[in-house]
Design a protein around this motif. Structure first.
Motif, PDB file in Angstrom:
ATOM      1  N   LYS A  56      39.646 -39.735  63.040  1.00 28.63           N
ATOM      2  CA  LYS A  56      40.344 -39.044  64.129  1.00 28.63           C
ATOM      3  C   LYS A  56      40.948 -40.044  65.098  1.00 28.63           C
ATOM      4  CE  LYS A  56      38.454 -34.472  64.252  1.00 28.63           C
ATOM      5  NZ  LYS A  56      37.473 -33.545  64.782  1.00 28.63           N
ATOM      6  N   LEU A  57      40.244 -41.155  65.287  1.00 28.48           N
ATOM      7  CA  LEU A  57      40.742 -42.215  66.163  1.00 28.48           C
ATOM      8  C   LEU A  57      40.489 -43.560  65.492  1.00 28.48           C
ATOM      9  CD1 LEU A  57      39.231 -41.016  69.565  1.00 28.48           C
ATOM     10  CD2 LEU A  57      41.659 -41.021  68.991  1.00 28.48           C
ATOM     11  N   THR A  58      41.433 -44.463  65.632  1.00 28.19           N
ATOM     12  CA  THR A  58      41.266 -45.811  65.075  1.00 28.19           C
ATOM     13  C   THR A  58      41.802 -46.814  66.083  1.00 28.19           C
ATOM     14  OG1 THR A  58      41.581 -44.970  62.828  1.00 28.19           O
ATOM     15  CG2 THR A  58      41.857 -47.341  63.138  1.00 28.19           C
ATOM     16  N   VAL A  59      41.060 -47.889  66.324  1.00 32.94           N
ATOM     17  CA  VAL A  59      41.566 -48.957  67.193  1.00 32.94           C
ATOM     18  C   VAL A  59      41.834 -50.199  66.348  1.00 32.94           C
ATOM     19  CG1 VAL A  59      40.417 -48.109  69.272  1.00 32.94           C
ATOM     20  CG2 VAL A  59      39.232 -49.776  67.820  1.00 32.94           C
ATOM     21  N   ALA A  60      42.621 -51.124  66.903  1.00 33.03           N
ATOM     22  CA  ALA A  60      42.998 -52.334  66.168  1.00 33.03           C
ATOM     23  C   ALA A  60      41.923 -53.399  66.269  1.00 33.03           C
ATOM     24  CB  ALA A  60      44.300 -52.884  66.731  1.00 33.03           C
ATOM     25  N   GLY A  61      41.716 -54.126  65.174  1.00 32.73           N
ATOM     26  CA  GLY A  61      40.871 -55.321  65.175  1.00 32.73           C
ATOM     27  C   GLY A  61      41.739 -56.567  65.097  1.00 32.73           C
ATOM     28  N   ASN A  62      41.110 -57.732  65.275  1.00 33.86           N
ATOM     29  CA  ASN A  62      41.892 -58.978  65.267  1.00 33.86           C
ATOM     30  C   ASN A  62      42.548 -59.247  63.916  1.00 33.86           C
ATOM     31  OD1 ASN A  62      39.090 -59.283  64.637  1.00 33.86           O
ATOM     32  ND2 ASN A  62      39.284 -61.503  64.683  1.00 33.86           N
ATOM     33  N   HIS A  63      41.896 -58.868  62.810  1.00 36.86           N
ATOM     34  CA  HIS A  63      42.513 -59.085  61.495  1.00 36.86           C
ATOM     35  C   HIS A  63      43.684 -58.122  61.269  1.00 36.86           C
ATOM     36  CE1 HIS A  63      39.504 -61.915  59.623  1.00 36.86           C
ATOM     37  NE2 HIS A  63      38.885 -61.550  60.735  1.00 36.86           N
ATOM     38  N   ASP A  64      43.568 -56.899  61.798  1.00 34.88           N
ATOM     39  CA  ASP A  64      44.686 -55.949  61.697  1.00 34.88           C
ATOM     40  C   ASP A  64      45.906 -56.516  62.418  1.00 34.88           C
ATOM     41  OD1 ASP A  64      42.956 -54.060  60.465  1.00 34.88           O
ATOM     42  OD2 ASP A  64      42.268 -53.414  62.440  1.00 34.88           O
ATOM     43  N   TRP A  65      45.680 -57.056  63.598  1.00 33.52           N
ATOM     44  CA  TRP A  65      46.782 -57.613  64.382  1.00 33.52           C
ATOM     45  C   TRP A  65      47.316 -58.894  63.755  1.00 33.52           C
ATOM     46  CZ3 TRP A  65      47.040 -57.332  70.403  1.00 33.52           C
ATOM     47  CH2 TRP A  65      47.289 -55.997  70.768  1.00 33.52           C
ATOM     48  N   ALA A  66      46.408 -59.710  63.221  1.00 40.28           N
ATOM     49  CA  ALA A  66      46.858 -60.965  62.588  1.00 40.28           C
ATOM     50  C   ALA A  66      47.761 -60.670  61.393  1.00 40.28           C
ATOM     51  CB  ALA A  66      45.650 -61.788  62.151  1.00 40.28           C
ATOM     52  N   ALA A  67      47.462 -59.595  60.666  1.00 39.77           N
ATOM     53  CA  ALA A  67      48.240 -59.242  59.474  1.00 39.77           C
ATOM     54  C   ALA A  67      49.662 -58.809  59.815  1.00 39.77           C
ATOM     55  CB  ALA A  67      47.530 -58.139  58.696  1.00 39.77           C
TER      56      ALA A  67
END
Ligand code: ZN
Length: 242
Positions: A56-67
């Motif tokens: 329902k909700l998802t936040v970004a992690g550092n690997h998501d942003w790095a990608a």
């Protein structure tokens, strides 16, 4: 409200499928995802799709942003950086678009969801010691903050006198006059010497939280990592749980 909180899937589809199956079996209707859906493992696109479809909700992690080049990989260790380079090549345009749409923090009822820390989520700091946790309680207002990032499941409370300590039980009751920071552990790359996938169940009806551990097909996840030419150490660590 009753919800499952998952984090740090790290493109490990085998672990994610087992966790989602367990969540379905328990008839939990809400899933919240704390980020790092990609990096390290062999199935980034599949994991992004499934996490976003089911959560329902998802936040970004550092690997998501790095990608997607939103975080510099200069701070990543060489193995993590190599995995991100591989992930960027593998990432579909749809997957990249989905990652770009993620926020750093989300709030639902009296819960805060963030990948790393409430104080400065974009700095991607690690909460490791009790002192690290203690400092963070001043930087959010909600009753409970759920985090991931370190891949080590742990819960810390602060009472209304400011006293902090580890929660030693599992499951544990959510007590009045206490606030909590709960690291739900990692679905796809646990680092507490226990290779089983980890996630948390928040039960706001009965005021309790439980960390769940599940066996999954580690050899298959390892094999996929090796077939893709990702660093061998990423396969080894799945079995070691560190
Ligand atoms: Zn992670």
């Amino acid at each position: 409200m009753k919800a499952a909180i998952i984090s740090d899937v790290h493109a490990n589809l085998e672990a994610l499928l087992v966790v989602l199956k367990d969540i379905k079996k328990r008839r939990l209707k809400s899933i919240f995802c704390l980020g790092d859906m990609v990096g390290y493992g062999a199935n980034p696109n599949e994991c992004i799709d499934l996490c976003l479809k089911e959560s329902k909700l998802t936040v970004a992690g550092n690997h998501d942003w790095a990608a997607i080049d939103k975080t510099d990989i200069a701070s990543f260790n060489p193995v993590a950086a190599e995995a991100i380079k591989w992930t960027k090549e593998k990432l579909s345009s749809d997957g990249a678009k989905k990652l770009k749409g993620l926020e750093l923090a989300q709030q639902v009822d009296n819960l805060l969801l963030v990948h790393a820390t409430p104080l400065n989520p974009m700095k991607w700091g690690y909460l490791l010691s009790l002192e690290d946790f203690e400092k963070e309680f001043n930087h959010f207002d909600q009753k409970i903050c759920f985090i991931g990032h370190s891949h080590v499941p742990v819960a810390v409370y602060q009472d209304d006198n400011g006293y902090c300590d580890l929660v030693r039980d599992n499951p544990f009751p959510i007590v009045a006059k206490r606030r909590y920071i709960v690291n739900v552990g990692s679905v796809g790359q646990p680092r507490d010497m226990d290779p089983r996938a980890s996630y948390a169940i928040y039960d706001g009806n009965n005021n309790s939280i439980e960390i769940i551990r599940l066996d999954y097909n580690v050899p298959l996840a390892q094999q996929k990592i090796l077939v893709e030419g990702l660093p061998e150490v990423l396969a080894d660590r799945l079995l070691a749980g560190r």
